[in-house]
Design a protein around this motif. Structure first.
Motif, PDB file in Angstrom:
ATOM      1  N   MET A   1       0.830  -1.213   0.000  1.00 16.73           N
ATOM      2  CA  MET A   1       0.000   0.000   0.000  1.00 16.73           C
ATOM      3  C   MET A   1       0.865   1.265   0.000  1.00 16.73           C
ATOM      4  SD  MET A   1      -3.078   1.043   2.608  1.00 16.73           S
ATOM      5  CE  MET A   1      -4.096  -0.294   2.002  1.00 16.73           C
ATOM      6  N   ALA A   2       2.106   1.125   0.503  1.00 13.23           N
ATOM      7  CA  ALA A   2       2.996   2.278   0.553  1.00 13.23           C
ATOM      8  C   ALA A   2       3.234   2.810  -0.845  1.00 13.23           C
ATOM      9  CB  ALA A   2       4.322   1.893   1.207  1.00 13.23           C
ATOM     10  N   GLY A   3       3.121   4.110  -1.027  1.00 13.80           N
ATOM     11  CA  GLY A   3       3.340   4.739  -2.320  1.00 13.80           C
ATOM     12  C   GLY A   3       2.105   4.795  -3.177  1.00 13.80           C
ATOM     13  N   GLU A   4       1.058   4.065  -2.806  1.00 18.30           N
ATOM     14  CA  GLU A   4      -0.181   4.082  -3.575  1.00 18.30           C
ATOM     15  C   GLU A   4      -1.036   5.277  -3.174  1.00 18.30           C
ATOM     16  OE1 GLU A   4      -2.270   0.451  -3.122  1.00 18.30           O
ATOM     17  OE2 GLU A   4      -0.639  -0.799  -3.890  1.00 18.30           O
ATOM     18  N   ASP A   5      -1.792   5.804  -4.157  1.00 19.27           N
ATOM     19  CA  ASP A   5      -2.714   6.901  -3.843  1.00 19.27           C
ATOM     20  C   ASP A   5      -3.768   6.427  -2.857  1.00 19.27           C
ATOM     21  OD1 ASP A   5      -1.414   8.645  -5.504  1.00 19.27           O
ATOM     22  OD2 ASP A   5      -2.829   8.441  -7.171  1.00 19.27           O
ATOM     23  N   TRP A   6      -4.192   7.355  -2.014  1.00 19.37           N
ATOM     24  CA  TRP A   6      -5.250   7.038  -1.062  1.00 19.37           C
ATOM     25  C   TRP A   6      -6.577   6.918  -1.801  1.00 19.37           C
ATOM     26  CZ3 TRP A   6      -5.342   8.313   4.651  1.00 19.37           C
ATOM     27  CH2 TRP A   6      -4.058   8.301   5.202  1.00 19.37           C
ATOM     28  N   THR A   7      -7.392   5.957  -1.390  1.00 21.51           N
ATOM     29  CA  THR A   7      -8.714   5.802  -1.979  1.00 21.51           C
ATOM     30  C   THR A   7      -9.670   6.840  -1.380  1.00 21.51           C
ATOM     31  OG1 THR A   7      -9.471   4.246  -0.287  1.00 21.51           O
ATOM     32  CG2 THR A   7      -8.312   3.328  -2.216  1.00 21.51           C
ATOM     33  N   ALA A   8     -10.811   7.026  -2.028  1.00 22.73           N
ATOM     34  CA  ALA A   8     -11.799   7.984  -1.528  1.00 22.73           C
ATOM     35  C   ALA A   8     -12.268   7.646  -0.110  1.00 22.73           C
ATOM     36  CB  ALA A   8     -12.987   8.071  -2.491  1.00 22.73           C
ATOM     37  N   PRO A   9     -12.564   6.364   0.217  1.00 27.97           N
ATOM     38  CA  PRO A   9     -12.953   6.045   1.600  1.00 27.97           C
ATOM     39  C   PRO A   9     -11.845   6.352   2.604  1.00 27.97           C
ATOM     40  CG  PRO A   9     -13.660   4.297   0.122  1.00 27.97           C
ATOM     41  CD  PRO A   9     -12.765   5.201  -0.682  1.00 27.97           C
ATOM     42  N   GLU A  10     -10.592   6.086   2.216  1.00 29.03           N
ATOM     43  CA  GLU A  10      -9.471   6.392   3.115  1.00 29.03           C
ATOM     44  C   GLU A  10      -9.351   7.900   3.328  1.00 29.03           C
ATOM     45  OE1 GLU A  10      -6.403   2.695   2.089  1.00 29.03           O
ATOM     46  OE2 GLU A  10      -6.296   4.565   0.949  1.00 29.03           O
ATOM     47  N   ILE A  11      -9.498   8.654   2.259  1.00 31.43           N
ATOM     48  CA  ILE A  11      -9.444  10.111   2.369  1.00 31.43           C
ATOM     49  C   ILE A  11     -10.565  10.624   3.258  1.00 31.43           C
ATOM     50  CG2 ILE A  11      -9.796  12.261   1.079  1.00 31.43           C
ATOM     51  CD1 ILE A  11      -8.216  10.976  -1.228  1.00 31.43           C
ATOM     52  N   ASP A  12     -11.764  10.095   3.060  1.00 27.68           N
ATOM     53  CA  ASP A  12     -12.898  10.529   3.875  1.00 27.68           C
ATOM     54  C   ASP A  12     -12.645  10.241   5.358  1.00 27.68           C
ATOM     55  OD1 ASP A  12     -14.283  11.503   1.703  1.00 27.68           O
ATOM     56  OD2 ASP A  12     -15.547   9.724   1.462  1.00 27.68           O
ATOM     57  N   ALA A  13     -12.058   9.094   5.649  1.00 25.09           N
ATOM     58  CA  ALA A  13     -11.759   8.745   7.039  1.00 25.09           C
ATOM     59  C   ALA A  13     -10.711   9.696   7.624  1.00 25.09           C
ATOM     60  CB  ALA A  13     -11.260   7.300   7.119  1.00 25.09           C
ATOM     61  N   ALA A  14      -9.683  10.013   6.837  1.00 28.89           N
ATOM     62  CA  ALA A  14      -8.623  10.914   7.310  1.00 28.89           C
ATOM     63  C   ALA A  14      -9.158  12.324   7.518  1.00 28.89           C
ATOM     64  CB  ALA A  14      -7.463  10.928   6.319  1.00 28.89           C
ATOM     65  N   VAL A  15      -9.998  12.794   6.596  1.00 33.49           N
ATOM     66  CA  VAL A  15     -10.566  14.134   6.696  1.00 33.49           C
ATOM     67  C   VAL A  15     -11.481  14.240   7.915  1.00 33.49           C
ATOM     68  CG1 VAL A  15     -12.143  15.774   5.597  1.00 33.49           C
ATOM     69  CG2 VAL A  15     -10.336  14.689   4.257  1.00 33.49           C
ATOM     70  N   ALA A  16     -12.320  13.225   8.126  1.00 26.83           N
ATOM     71  CA  ALA A  16     -13.207  13.238   9.290  1.00 26.83           C
ATOM     72  C   ALA A  16     -12.397  13.246  10.583  1.00 26.83           C
ATOM     73  CB  ALA A  16     -14.141  12.024   9.247  1.00 26.83           C
ATOM     74  N   ASP A  17     -11.321  12.475  10.615  1.00 31.39           N
ATOM     75  CA  ASP A  17     -10.459  12.441  11.796  1.00 31.39           C
ATOM     76  C   ASP A  17      -9.813  13.800  12.030  1.00 31.39           C
ATOM     77  OD1 ASP A  17      -8.945  10.728  13.848  1.00 31.39           O
ATOM     78  OD2 ASP A  17      -7.298  11.638  12.727  1.00 31.39           O
ATOM     79  N   TYR A  18      -9.374  14.436  10.953  1.00 29.66           N
ATOM     80  CA  TYR A  18      -8.752  15.760  11.060  1.00 29.66           C
ATOM     81  C   TYR A  18      -9.748  16.769  11.638  1.00 29.66           C
ATOM     82  CZ  TYR A  18      -6.149  19.969   9.753  1.00 29.66           C
ATOM     83  OH  TYR A  18      -5.474  21.181   9.783  1.00 29.66           O
ATOM     84  N   PHE A  19     -10.976  16.786  11.108  1.00 29.92           N
ATOM     85  CA  PHE A  19     -11.967  17.751  11.576  1.00 29.92           C
ATOM     86  C   PHE A  19     -12.377  17.490  13.028  1.00 29.92           C
ATOM     87  CE2 PHE A  19     -12.602  19.059   7.133  1.00 29.92           C
ATOM     88  CZ  PHE A  19     -12.751  20.426   7.310  1.00 29.92           C
ATOM     89  N   ALA A  20     -12.346  16.227  13.456  1.00 34.03           N
ATOM     90  CA  ALA A  20     -12.642  15.918  14.858  1.00 34.03           C
ATOM     91  C   ALA A  20     -11.602  16.577  15.760  1.00 34.03           C
ATOM     92  CB  ALA A  20     -12.664  14.404  15.073  1.00 34.03           C
ATOM     93  N   MET A  21     -10.327  16.496  15.359  1.00 30.93           N
ATOM     94  CA  MET A  21      -9.263  17.141  16.134  1.00 30.93           C
ATOM     95  C   MET A  21      -9.374  18.660  16.048  1.00 30.93           C
ATOM     96  SD  MET A  21      -5.830  14.799  15.567  1.00 30.93           S
ATOM     97  CE  MET A  21      -5.939  14.695  13.777  1.00 30.93           C
ATOM     98  N   LEU A  22      -9.688  19.157  14.848  1.00 34.29           N
ATOM     99  CA  LEU A  22      -9.780  20.606  14.658  1.00 34.29           C
ATOM    100  C   LEU A  22     -10.896  21.201  15.518  1.00 34.29           C
ATOM    101  CD1 LEU A  22      -8.985  23.219  13.229  1.00 34.29           C
ATOM    102  CD2 LEU A  22     -10.427  22.534  11.307  1.00 34.29           C
ATOM    103  N   ALA A  23     -12.028  20.505  15.598  1.00 31.30           N
ATOM    104  CA  ALA A  23     -13.138  20.992  16.419  1.00 31.30           C
ATOM    105  C   ALA A  23     -12.713  21.085  17.880  1.00 31.30           C
ATOM    106  CB  ALA A  23     -14.341  20.072  16.274  1.00 31.30           C
ATOM    107  N   ASP A  24     -11.973  20.075  18.361  1.00 30.68           N
ATOM    108  CA  ASP A  24     -11.475  20.115  19.740  1.00 30.68           C
ATOM    109  C   ASP A  24     -10.460  21.240  19.910  1.00 30.68           C
ATOM    110  OD1 ASP A  24     -13.022  18.025  20.596  1.00 30.68           O
ATOM    111  OD2 ASP A  24     -11.447  16.507  20.450  1.00 30.68           O
TER     112      ASP A  24
END
Length: 285
Positions: A1-24
């Motif tokens: 998986m290393a070096g491969e582009d992130w899939t849309a579900p993976e991106i959505d999970a990362a973005v949601a995680d980022y916004f959870a931290m940002l809100a805090d």
């Protein structure tokens, strides 16, 4: 998986995680970045370093979108453009995530005669005009232009009436506190929230005073993003700025959701910003 582009579900999970931290982060709530990273590793199979860099990429996207970002994740460019789409998907689903709360924008009757006055700590922090810092933008100008085609930051901020009113109220409190601290309680009581009391169309939002009693007309532009986030200004506001340039000030509030800061622009505004026409009046021939 290393070096491969992130899939849309993976991106959505990362973005949601980022916004959870940002809100805090914005709310001043402690959070554990390492714990968030481990949880995202389990959900995506990505490495700690890959997730860390994706969060830095997300900061860069949010900076370009005129949104707050997590200071602990310094913006890093060179990312999948699919990440922009992922961030936009999240923002479209959560359009009001930064809407000012009722206690932040009380919008009570501004003409009430029993106003006592805000404490002196209500004074805003004013800084220099960004162009005076001579710092290069951390976000590429071409990227900013592409983002603008998908997500009109200035238009969304202009439509957010709650944000605009909250910014005006914050400046109103500042003006009254500033005059009170200068020993001019008489003038502080006369500061008028023109846009709320008399309606829009005057070319400024607040009618205030200098300590010597001279007029001080304030047009307030508020965004949640960084200090270079674009904003809308009307032809009427520009006309009033030119006609009354000795008294007119544009008060630019930024980072409003976290820690409102400000700078002031004086006419002519063309000396400080590129003014781009965004609409035209069409009359049939």
């Amino acid at each position: 998986m290393a070096g491969e582009d992130w899939t849309a579900p993976e991106i959505d999970a990362a973005v949601a995680d980022y916004f959870a931290m940002l809100a805090d982060d914005i709310a001043g709530i402690r959070y554990n970045k390492a714990s968030h990273n481990r949880g995202l590793q389990k959900r995506t199979g990505r490495s700690r370093g890959s997730i860390e860099f994706k969060h830095q990429n997300t900061s860069a996207v949010l900076l370009g979108l005129g949104q707050p970002w997590i200071p602990g994740y310094k913006p890093a460019a060179n990312f999948q453009y699919a990440l922009v789409d992922g961030v936009l998907r999240w923002l479209d689903r959560n359009e009001d995530w930064l809407a000012p709360q009722a206690h932040q924008s009380r919008l009570r009757d501004p003409a009430a005669a029993n106003w006592i006055g805000p404490p002196t700590e209500r004074l805003l922090e004013f800084g220099p005009i960004p162009s005076q810092r001579n710092e290069p933008s951390p976000v590429d100008a071409e990227f900013m232009a592409k983002i603008g085609l998908k997500y009109d930051v200035a238009e969304r901020d202009a439509r957010n009436r709650a944000l605009g009113k909250a910014g005006e109220e914050r400046v109103l409190a500042h003006e009254r506190a500033r005059l009170a601290s200068a020993g001019r309680d008489d003038l502080a009581r006369k500061v008028r929230w023109t846009s709320a009391e008399d309606g829009d169309g005057y070319g400024y939002d607040i009618s205030s005073f200098e300590a010597d009693g001279s007029e001080r007309l304030l047009e307030v532009k508020t965004t949640n993003g960084w200090e270079r986030t674009p904003f809308h200004i009307s032809a009427n506001e520009l006309a009033v700025a030119d006609e009354r340039r000795d008294h007119w000030h544009l008060i630019r509030l930024w980072d409003f959701a976290r820690q409102p800061r400000a700078f002031a622009l004086r006419p002519p505004l063309s000396a400080h910003a590129d003014l781009s026409p965004t609409s035209f009046l069409a009359s049939l021939k």
